[in-house]
Design an enzyme around this catalytic site. Structure first.
Site, short mmCIF file in Angstrom:
data_model
loop_
_atom_site.label_atom_id
_atom_site.label_comp_id
_atom_site.label_asym_id
_atom_site.label_seq_id
_atom_site.Cartn_x
_atom_site.Cartn_y
_atom_site.Cartn_z
N LYS A 284 25.47 52.36 13.96
CA LYS A 284 24.94 51.12 14.52
C LYS A 284 25.86 49.96 14.13
O LYS A 284 26.14 49.08 14.94
CB LYS A 284 23.53 50.90 13.97
CG LYS A 284 22.81 49.77 14.63
CD LYS A 284 21.40 49.63 14.10
CE LYS A 284 20.90 48.24 14.41
NZ LYS A 284 19.86 47.78 13.52
N ARG A 285 26.33 50.01 12.89
CA ARG A 285 27.21 48.94 12.43
C ARG A 285 28.52 48.91 13.20
O ARG A 285 28.98 47.85 13.63
CB ARG A 285 27.48 49.11 10.93
CG ARG A 285 27.10 47.85 10.19
CD ARG A 285 27.40 47.89 8.74
NE ARG A 285 28.82 47.68 8.47
CZ ARG A 285 29.45 48.24 7.46
NH1 ARG A 285 28.82 49.07 6.66
NH2 ARG A 285 30.73 47.97 7.22
#
Ligand code: GLU
Length: 530
Positions: A284-285
């Site tokens: 996600k990062r």
């Protein structure tokens, strides 16, 4: 023998009857088993998709099972989000918490007693044991022993039913001392697993730790629950992400101890989805840093209220999203890249899923969307695009014109959100006109041409593209001005800028009144700049 389910089957178990459910027939049953912990990562959707494709192709069933036993990670709203995502993608399950079939319940927390009984059975048969170690004691061990694992080497030094005298164990129970049940991993065994993608795999039991099967709160861990449920739900094939491969030997051991390996599903561990650069798993990062979505749809964290934009809201069509995901790990052996869902169902094969991680490429994802937009009839998505216009304060009244406009500009759009950018001027006068682009070359002759154009256009009996174009060309010839000198001014007067589809097409859709007003307006501006 009829298969016993639910209470009747549990009754057998309690009474010590052996419980082996024969698979009733050779039905194909696959499951997508997400944990409701937040938004659904595109890798999760791909797992669901591959399960779905296989089930549909084989005439089997696609089941959604919610793996919610880890209460610390449970996030309210996440289950509904999963259901909504599958619905948006068009890959809806045959059985789910919403649509229970004969193998329910479909949430693991609602199957709690099952796991306890199976865990007890393992202890009784010597394949598992009770462990009473406190968190402090475990912490102490971790400090004393680098890379401490609760395993074959260390279990003898711990407080568990293997090391404690029987009376101490009895007393611990009488005192309600918290305990967990751990798997007793055998010593020196080779655990084999036949993976449909990776072939024959071998694992050494000594490398596994004594996984907790049942936690202090009486909930199973993933390892126990997944095996018990795949068995009870008669799952024939498990397709899941590669990140679960290290857990697979533990699952095989449990299948052996609980069910003698009978009816063990066939396994396939799907390749990881990698960052665009290929260096590591797409997180996600990483997605946020590169500025692309990772969740299928918008997700708002109920606690922090943080909103993470999804592919849907970024402007992707579900057809394109699914198509792109299918190709992240699979191809049909040809150059073909565009597949509809029915085509995928017909052509998908696990044998053609590759082992190597699949790089996610956001530009390619957009390419899929662009291709799908070109194929899509705008009438089917006009309401959705209308909402995007309205969100920008642009009202759209005539549905037929709206659809025509969308058809006209769709080749220029990559994402649904691009339609507003590409077509706003049809429904709202441009706020600015790039007069500077024409003012320096403006002449009295051109001015006269446009004054006369207004007159001729206003006299036209029909407002249609060929008439508009022919009139314009004839007049340009009569005024002895090159048509190329006149088209850009007309475009800027109607659109505000230099881009857009054919200018006569634009005028036709704008209608007589609006076209003439815009020309008029710009002529007066131009006269002021001269
Ligand atoms: N609950 C696991 C997950 O969140 C399921 C893994 C499996 O399919 O076995 O992905």
């Amino acid at each position: 023998m009829p298969v016993k389910l639910g209470k009747e089957r549990l009754h057998d178990l309690i009474n010590g009857n052996q419980l082996f459910l024969p698979r009733m027939n050779d039905k194909i049953r696959v499951r997508f088993a997400p944990s409701p912990t937040g938004g659904l990562h595109l890798g999760g959707v791909r797992t669901a998709l591959y399960n779905y494709l296989f089930a549909r192709q084989q005439g089997g069933q696609f089941i959604l099972r919610i793996e919610d036993t880890d209460q610390t990670r449970y996030v309210p709203g996440a289950e509904q989000y999963i259901l909504d995502t599958l619905a948006w993608c068009g890959i809806e399950p045959d059985e789910s918490p919403e649509k229970p079939g004969a193998y329910g319940p479909y949430r693991q927390t609602e199957r709690k007693e099952n796991y306890l009984l199976y865990a007890e059975k393992l202890v009784k048969e010597g394949y598992a044991y009770y462990a009473f170690d406190t968190p402090e004691e475990l912490e102490q061990k971790r400090k004393e022993i680098p890379d401490f694992q609760y395993n074959i080497s260390h279990r003898a030094a711990m407080r568990n039913s293997l090391t404690m005298p029987a009376d101490e164990v009895t007393k611990a129970f009488a005192d309600h001392t918290p305990y967990v049940i751990r798997l007793k991993v055998p010593e020196g065994e080779t655990i084999e697993l036949d993976d449909m993608i990776r072939g024959k795999l071998q694992f050494q039991s000594n490398q596994a730790d004594d996984k907790v099967l049942l936690k202090k709160d009486g909930m199973p861990t993933y390892h126990l629950a997944v095996v018990v449920d795949d068995y009870l739900m008669q799952i024939s094939h498990v397709f899941r992400g590669e990140e679960w491969l290290p857990s697979a030997p533990v699952h095989v051991l449990l299948w052996k101890y609980l069910f003698g390996l009978e009816n063990m599903p066939q396994w396939a561990h799907l390749p990881l989805i990698l960052k665009p650069e290929g260096n590591g798993k797409l997180s996600k990062r990483a997605a946020a840093q590169s500025g692309f979505p990772i969740f299928a749809m918008n997700w708002t964290d109920p606690q922090t209220k943080e909103l993470t934009q999804g592919f849907r809201e970024r402007g992707f069509l579900p057809e394109a999203f699914i198509n792109m995901l299918a190709l992240l790990g699979w191809n049909n052996g040809t150059e073909q890249e565009i597949f509809s869902l029915p085509e995928l169902v017909a052509q998908f094969s696990i044998a053609r899923v590759h082992k190597a991680g699949a790089r996610f490429d956001y530009e390619k994802a957009k390419w899929f969307n662009h291709e799908w937009l070109k194929k899509t009839a705008m009438s089917t998505i006009a309401p959705e695009i209308k909402n995007l216009f309205e969100a920008k304060g642009i009202t759209v009244e005539d549905k037929a014109t709206f659809i025509e406009v969308l058809e006209l500009v769709k080749d220029r759009c990559t994402l649904l959100t691009d339609f507003v950018e590409q077509a706003h001027y049809f429904f709202q006068r441009p706020l600015q006109y790039d007069i500077a682009a024409i003012a320096s070359k403006w002449t009295i002759e051109k001015n006269n041409f446009f004054i006369e154009l207004i007159r001729s256009y206003s006299l036209l009996p029909y407002w249609e593209l060929p008439d508009l174009e022919n009139t314009f060309r004839e007049m340009a010839a009569a005024h002895a001005i090159k048509i190329g000198e006149l088209l850009l001014p007309l475009r800027i007067m109607l659109v505000g800028g230099k881009s857009g589809p054919g200018v006569f097409h634009i005028a036709a859709l704008l209608g007589k009144e609006e076209t003439l007003e815009r020309i008029n307006l710009n002529l007066s501006t131009l006269s002021k700049t001269q």
